[in-house]
Design an enzyme around this catalytic site. Sequence first.
Site, mmCIF file in Angstrom:
data_model
loop_
_atom_site.group_PDB
_atom_site.id
_atom_site.type_symbol
_atom_site.label_atom_id
_atom_site.label_comp_id
_atom_site.label_asym_id
_atom_site.label_seq_id
_atom_site.Cartn_x
_atom_site.Cartn_y
_atom_site.Cartn_z
ATOM 1 C CG PHE A 1 -2.473 -0.808 0.757
ATOM 2 C CD1 PHE A 1 -2.309 -1.701 0.492
ATOM 3 C CD2 PHE A 1 -3.218 0.026 1.887
ATOM 4 C CE1 PHE A 1 -3.656 -2.375 0.144
ATOM 5 C CE2 PHE A 1 -4.526 -0.380 1.437
ATOM 6 C CZ PHE A 1 -4.808 -1.563 0.457
ATOM 7 C CG ASP A 2 0.438 4.322 -2.940
ATOM 8 O OD1 ASP A 2 -0.535 4.808 -2.781
ATOM 9 O OD2 ASP A 2 0.586 3.939 -4.086
ATOM 10 C CB SER A 3 0.442 8.371 0.808
ATOM 11 O OG SER A 3 0.856 8.484 0.130
ATOM 12 C CG ASP B 1 -3.507 1.682 -2.413
ATOM 13 O OD1 ASP B 1 -3.729 2.162 -3.537
ATOM 14 O OD2 ASP B 1 -1.711 1.656 -2.636
#
Lengths: 411, 78
Positions: free
Chosen positions: B38-40, B42
């Site tokens: 996950f990135d920010s 997400d």
Amino acid sequence: MSLFFRDTTNSTTVTWDDLIHDIASTQTYNRFCFKTDFYQILKHIIVSLLCREEIILLDNDFTEDELISLVGSADIGCHERPIDKKIFSDIKSKVDLLQKLQPPIENWSITMFTSGTTGLPKKVSHSFQSITRFVRVSERNISHVWGFAYNPTHIAGTQVFFQALLNGNAIVRLFGLSKDEIYKEIEDFGITNISATPTFYRLMLPADKAYPSVVRITSGGEKFDEKATGQITKIFPNAKITNVYASTEAGSLFASDGNVFSIKPEMLPMVKIENDELLVHNSLMGMSEINHGEWYKTGDLIKIISEDPLKFIFISRKNEMINVGGYKVNPHEVEEAIRSMQGIKDVRVFAKRNSVLGNIICCDIVKIDESMDEPTIRTYLQTRLQEFKIPRMLKFVDELSMTRTGKIKRN
Amino acid sequence: MENLHAVARIINTIHKNRGRQEIDSIYKDSRFREDLGFDSLDLAELTVRIEAEFDIDIFEDGIVSTVGEVLGKIGGAK
């Protein structure tokens, strides 16, 4: 060995000597910089300075369509050409390199793209003088270690880079790292300065312990709430916290104490307030394709809290730009992209408040073609828009809600 | 267990929306960034979807790093 750049995502540790060696072995130059590796981007900027060549920074997530409309072609490699290596021959040490980067640096410009108020991203260019306007080179700064928390192809990233570069500081990548990795890098490399968006700091909360090495925390791009500020103060007990007002067009303009911005007397002739909107004199602006006239309308609505000295706080944005974790998204651009699909009748793009990014992009879609579904729209948008502009919440509706003036309602 | 399934379903909706592979095994100690990729953006989407379903802002008091922490917040709210 003195550290130049550290990137834990690809286990890169580059000393100033490594950098000088890499620069010396550079054979070609491309004015377009379309790269993923942060070190390669920063080196590209330094090479452009040494060669006095313009550099155009392209976000690594620009789609092929975006590249074609922004620079005319998706084939960036064809602009590669040989360079005169003699330029680098007398750079043997960090001191030599920093000497070469002393102002004035004429005949050089750096160009980047920002979300325009209409349609496509717009191009903004800065001279060396304008991009380094707020760089402070001093003996006191020599031992700084910068936590690099911005994308290097955006204005905030380039400004942090220049502050660090011209002071000969070490730069440690924090952008895109997990919370644990960020704290590890701060501790392992004794990071002293961090400049980042409020979103970045929010994602660092809460922490188990304090990090005393950090002496300066700078944030900008969106409002920083008091609760977060309080928590940040506990994590970085020795840090002074400042807010910076900046835009891609103008770069950093003024700093605040908490949420209150003070205008220094020498800056007074450069700002004007009209109908509660902040206007900035064009002498402070980068060169843009669009002529703003003598005064540039920032679109930021402010409230004056003291006339002399002039102090104000930001209230809201006049235009409809949506701030997603420090990235500006123009809802019209997103709507245009969605509307260009077959089978879509209408669309409304709007922001929803979010505790992580400040705002998150949502959209309501009216479809004509019943078979149109979310995966089809998403796959299409991935070819048209940068990831942060693609709506995260997508809903099919029968009709869009309108305001009384007949405009599509955004809130 | 029920909540774990619901959170796993939301995580995979987010993956699917980004054109990524769905993840078969999601555990309580799965970390969003390191294990689930996950990135920010997400994470932001995750908060909205959890809030829509469970009526709780999981990031209100700072970041959550693992699936278990999300379950703790959901459980604590009930």
